[in-house]
Design an enzyme around this catalytic site. Structure first.
Site, mmCIF file in Angstrom:
data_model
loop_
_atom_site.group_PDB
_atom_site.id
_atom_site.type_symbol
_atom_site.label_atom_id
_atom_site.label_comp_id
_atom_site.label_asym_id
_atom_site.label_seq_id
_atom_site.Cartn_x
_atom_site.Cartn_y
_atom_site.Cartn_z
ATOM 1 N N HIS A 163 0.825 -1.209 0.000
ATOM 2 C CA HIS A 163 0.000 0.000 0.000
ATOM 3 C C HIS A 163 0.862 1.263 0.000
ATOM 4 O O HIS A 163 1.599 1.523 0.953
ATOM 5 C CB HIS A 163 -0.891 -0.029 1.249
ATOM 6 N N GLU A 179 1.286 -0.714 -4.861
ATOM 7 C CA GLU A 179 0.077 0.086 -5.032
ATOM 8 C C GLU A 179 0.417 1.559 -4.795
ATOM 9 O O GLU A 179 0.989 1.909 -3.758
ATOM 10 C CB GLU A 179 -1.003 -0.380 -4.051
ATOM 11 N N ASP A 195 -0.791 5.934 -6.052
ATOM 12 C CA ASP A 195 -1.849 6.812 -6.538
ATOM 13 C C ASP A 195 -1.292 7.785 -7.569
ATOM 14 O O ASP A 195 -0.134 8.193 -7.482
ATOM 15 C CB ASP A 195 -2.429 7.612 -5.379
ATOM 16 N N HIS A 211 -0.933 10.624 -2.875
ATOM 17 C CA HIS A 211 -2.251 10.209 -2.402
ATOM 18 C C HIS A 211 -3.185 11.381 -2.130
ATOM 19 O O HIS A 211 -4.316 11.435 -2.629
ATOM 20 C CB HIS A 211 -2.124 9.364 -1.132
ATOM 21 N N GLU A 258 -3.806 3.439 -8.666
ATOM 22 C CA GLU A 258 -5.108 4.035 -8.411
ATOM 23 C C GLU A 258 -5.182 5.413 -9.053
ATOM 24 O O GLU A 258 -4.373 6.300 -8.756
ATOM 25 C CB GLU A 258 -5.394 4.173 -6.922
#
Length: 627
Positions: free
Chosen positions: A241, A268, A270, A283, A343
């Site tokens: 994450h 993962e 953003d 993020h 993401e």
């Protein structure tokens, strides 16, 4: 980012396998074999060879070394160097399985390999999955490339639970999805890579080095392209994450490096655009929390963003870490290894999504990026602009019908929060049945990992990828009590004649519930299987055990054989009237199988019971067809 089994053996050895009678007793288990990794259903079997013909199969090309079929096994010999035989065809998504046995080795470091991407000519470069006879060594199993210069590029190594040695059959299976591959040893995943470099036309091969190795039951099965689904025998997919955000400043290349070294399967992160349209990895909507600057990312230029310190807030020794652009992150993954779960943060216009796609393609990373978002329109834009990219939908609460929505959006994965999934864990099975994976966010405790394993999820997004990778390793070693299952009787691959009545023997451990089916119908451990009542041909036993340590599924097969002796047994033991019995036995003795089948059907329900007549006629026609 995120906020609110024992494989098949040849027909000849199946006859010798015999039967064991064993029933469930107190929930105790002795593991006889783990389930083979699951593949896409249905899948095209591209190669299926058990070498019972006694000769090399058509289209198999012995490039060098000595290759011959002996006693129903393909035997390859290399006194020194790499010796190979090529076959098959180029596939992007496939499972390559074989039963492998070292017959003789020059030393324990000698090896054999399944070639995953090898030109038919045997020319380099080629990629292989290697197993040493001393497979318990730290480099007992490998993924490696032989380069055009003749040097080895070994990307991944691990140790098997035991040494293959000589004279022992080992079930080997490699599951490949593009640049990713999983290494299964006797049904258990021991290693994974994302470093394969695929060619446009390479097929499969078998390779031996300094050894004599025999192979049986070589199969190559084409798989569906969704490599996010977790095969049986594989651990939870580890998704770091925002990188390893518990150990390094989130969404930086430092966090990415820590996550990579921790054994993460995916990183993962953003993505959001700067004021001048450059996709950056961040993020929050502002830079305030994770840098020494202030302001909304969309109000700052790329030059302003690159000047910020994104590491000192986390720890002094990360001072000077910078916000990476998406291009920089992808370049790092391409050169140093790893896959990106990206993401798209918040609402993006079509043009903004197009810029993200442009960067992914420019960095040649379309096969290694998986796009997710809470924003449905961003996913629709991605699908329209880049249908080659797999998509995942993030959810804080479950939709009324996740399967229908997944089909509508063309999702590869449906990714709920842990709390959302806990309200209705049955959706995992529903999504799997539709070919959709489930990745859960954001989970950092072993207790929760164990619960999610029990739900059957495919992957976990976590701030602690190293801990999850270690937990997975313990899981594979049985340290967390995953249910274990074995079908002891009928033995996998058994061939039953009509007179046999084996007991359905299932042994389980660490299981709260056990479900058994025979050919899809409910069955009970301990029940007697009357071979005179089963259709001739292959039958499938499936056992699923669920317990506090997760879920285990095992599938085995046995075959009911149609032969003259068994047919005589059917006629003699069925409640057939004497005249009909005498007539059918005479037809059988004369080998008049067509007439026997017709006689049984003509007298069905009168002199011959209906169910017995159906089986007698089917066996007679099978014998007629067999000549």
């Amino acid at each position: 980012m995120i906020v609110s089994s024992v494989g098949p053996t040849s027909a000849r050895r199946r006859v010798l396998a015999g039967l064991a009678t064993l029933v469930v007793a107190g929930g105790l288990l002795t593991t006889l074999g783990d389930a083979a990794p699951a593949g896409a259903e249905p899948g095209d079997v591209v190669v299926a060879e058990n070498f019972d013909s006694g000769t090399l199969p058509a289209g198999w090309r012995a490039i060098d070394g000595e290759w011959k079929v002996v006693d129903g096994r393909l035997v390859g010999t290399s006194t020194s160097g790499n010796r190979k035989i090529t076959f098959g065809r180029h596939l992007e998504h496939f499972r390559f399985s074989a039963t492998v046995r070292f017959e003789k080795v020059n030393e324990a470091t000698r090896w054999t390999a399944l070639g995953l991407d090898v030109p038919a000519s045997g020319a380099t470069p080629w990629w292989i999955a290697t197993m040493r006879s001393g497979s318990a060594a730290s480099n007992g199993l490998e993924f490696a490339q032989l380069t055009p210069a003749g040097s080895w590029n070994v990307t991944n190594t691990t140790a098997a639970p035991y040494a293959a040695g000589t004279g022992r059959d080992v079930k080997v299976s490699i599951e490949v999805h593009g640049n990713q591959a999983r290494w299964f040893f006797d049904g258990r995943q021991l290693m994974r890579t994302s470093s394969l470099q695929r060619s446009a036309d390479g097929g499969q091969a078998l390779v031996v080095n300094g050894a004599t190795v025999s192979f049986d039951d070589v199969t190559v099965t084409e798989l569906a392209p969704n490599g996010l689904l977790r095969p049986e025998g594989a651990p939870l997919t580890v998704i770091a994450h925002r990188g390893a955000s518990a150990a390094a400043p989130e969404n930086t290349l430092a966090a990415q490096e820590v996550a990579r070294r921790a054994g993460s399967d995916w990183i993962e992160n953003d993505v959001q655009p700067s004021r001048d349209g450059v996709p950056f990895v961040l993020h929050d909507g502002t830079v305030d929390r994770t840098t020494d600057g202030t302001g909304a990312i969309r109000n700052l230029t790329s030059a302003q963003l690159k000047a910020l310190d994104a590491g000192s807030w986390f720890a002094p020794h990360f001072t000077g870490a910078r916000l990476p652009t998406l291009a920089e992150q992808l370049a790092d993954l391409r050169s140093r290894g790893g896959n990106l779960l990206l993401e798209i943060k918040g609402a993006h216009s079509r043009d903004e999504v197009a810029r993200i796609v442009e960067v992914i393609r420019a960095e040649r990373m379309t096969t290694r990026v998986f796009v997710q978002s809470f924003d449905v329109e961003s996913l629709r834009h991605t699908r329209a602009l880049a249908p080659e990219l797999p998509l995942g939908l993030l959810r804080s609460t479950l939709d009324a019908d996740p399967v229908a929505l997944s089909k509508e959006l063309g999702l590869a994965a449906y990714n709920p929060s842990d709390g959302a999934l806990t309200t209705r864990p049955s959706v995992v099975a529903d999504l799997h049945a539709a070919g959709v994976a489930v990745m859960v966010w954001t989970v950092d405790s072993a207790t929760a990992w164990q619960r999610l394993e029990g739900y059957g999820v495919d992957g976990v997004i976590t701030n602690r990828p190293a801990e999850l990778a270690g937990w997975n390793a313990a899981q594979l070693q049985g340290g967390v009590g995953r249910p274990t299952v074995a079908v002891a009787s009928p033995a996998d691959g058994a061939r039953l004649d009509r007179a046999q009545r084996p007991t359905l023997g299932v042994v389980t451990g660490n299981a709260n519930t056990v479900t058994v089916t025979l050919d899809g119908e409910p069955a009970t451990p301990g029940q007697v299987l009357d071979a005179s009542r089963l259709a001739a041909g292959e039958h499938t036993i499936r056992v699923e055990a669920n317990g506090p340590g997760g879920r285990t599924t095992v599938t085995t097969t046995f075959t009911v054989v149609a032969d003259p002796t068994g047919l005589a047994h059917l006629v003699l033991t069925a409640q057939v009237e004497a005249g009909a019995r005498h007539a059918m036995l005479n037809l059988l003795a004369d080998g008049r199988y067509a007439q026997l089948a017709s006689y049984a059907e003509q007298h069905a329900g009168r002199q011959v019971p209906q169910d017995a007549a159906t089986i007698i006629a089917a066996d007679a026609r099978a014998l007629l067809a067999a000549g």
